[in-house]
Design a protein around this motif. Structure first.
Motif, PDB file in Angstrom:
ATOM      1  N   VAL A 124       3.168 -16.097  -4.207  1.00  0.00           N
ATOM      2  CA  VAL A 124       4.136 -15.341  -5.006  1.00  0.00           C
ATOM      3  C   VAL A 124       3.968 -15.679  -6.480  1.00  0.00           C
ATOM      4  O   VAL A 124       3.418 -16.721  -6.833  1.00  0.00           O
ATOM      5  CB  VAL A 124       5.592 -15.645  -4.584  1.00  0.00           C
ATOM      6  N   ASN A 148       3.689 -12.238  -1.504  1.00  0.00           N
ATOM      7  CA  ASN A 148       4.867 -11.523  -2.007  1.00  0.00           C
ATOM      8  C   ASN A 148       5.901 -11.236  -0.920  1.00  0.00           C
ATOM      9  O   ASN A 148       6.588 -10.228  -0.970  1.00  0.00           O
ATOM     10  CB  ASN A 148       4.465 -10.231  -2.721  1.00  0.00           C
ATOM     11  N   HIS A 153      -0.642  -8.701   1.981  1.00  0.00           N
ATOM     12  CA  HIS A 153       0.063  -8.414   0.739  1.00  0.00           C
ATOM     13  C   HIS A 153       1.073  -7.310   0.980  1.00  0.00           C
ATOM     14  O   HIS A 153       0.701  -6.164   1.203  1.00  0.00           O
ATOM     15  CB  HIS A 153      -0.950  -7.987  -0.337  1.00  0.00           C
ATOM     16  N   TRP A 154       2.350  -7.637   0.929  1.00  0.00           N
ATOM     17  CA  TRP A 154       3.436  -6.694   1.187  1.00  0.00           C
ATOM     18  C   TRP A 154       3.192  -5.890   2.465  1.00  0.00           C
ATOM     19  O   TRP A 154       2.215  -5.156   2.546  1.00  0.00           O
ATOM     20  CB  TRP A 154       3.599  -5.688   0.060  1.00  0.00           C
TER      21      TRP A 154
END
Length: 193
Positions: free
Chosen positions: A78, A56, A25-26
């Motif tokens: 996303v 994301n 995640h990111w």
């Protein structure tokens, strides 16, 4: 090492030997992406997860991740719903053989108040949320709607017994376009949108 420890702690809390999917995640801007992806691949190699993916990631980050990761990535998760145009991310996923997983696919319930989705739903005997989920299914997008209500869980599964027309798909795509019309939606090339 932190990623490995985090996955092991999660597995212990879940009381499972492995999970089917771990997502990055990111990326952390203080840790090189290549190093993070190497760690993610090691978690997979260690048998702690069957698959690894992204969450994301932008178009540019998807390309970097696919280039750097020594193991196959399977998806990018996303936010995606009729009010949010993700055509560029979807095309990047397609180019790189990644599935798109839509979180918040009914826009935190906002689809229920949309006239277009409600009208299309009435024509099929379905709710606006069911129309929205069907719209995603017809794009080969996986959706993970969130609800705590049992009746909504059941309702979310009733999206496989009808099909949206090309015209209905175009109307729904238009909800996410600031100009009211998408011009290059790659997941649905058969639609003139």
């Amino acid at each position: 090492r932190k990623l490995d420890r985090s996955v092991k702690e999660s597995l212990a809390r879940l009381r499972l030997p492995y999970v089917d999917l771990v997502l990055l995640h990111w990326p952390n801007p203080h840790v090189p992406l290549r190093a993070t992806l190497d760690a993610l691949a090691r978690v997979r190699e260690a048998g702690l997860t069957r698959h690894i993916g992204l969450s994301n990631f932008t178009v540019a980050l998807i390309q970097q991740a696919v280039t750097y990761c020594p193991a196959p990535l399977v998806c990018d998760q996303v936010e995606y719903h009729p009010f949010l145009n993700q055509a560029k991310v979807i095309e990047a996923c397609r180019r790189n053989d990644l599935a798109l997983v839509a979180y918040s696919p009914v826009a935190k319930g906002k689809v229920r108040g949309d006239d277009t989705l409600s009208r299309i739903g009435e024509a099929h005997g379905k709710t606006a949320a069911q129309v929205c989920l069907r719209w995603l299914v017809q794009q080969n997008v996986s959706a993970i709607p969130r609800t705590s209500r049992v009746e909504r869980l059941s309702e979310n599964l009733d999206v496989f017994d009808f099909e949206l027309s090309d015209s209905e798909m175009r109307q729904i795509f238009a909800l996410g376009s600031p100009r009211g019309r998408l011009t290059n939606f790659a997941f649905a090339p058969q639609w003139d949108v």
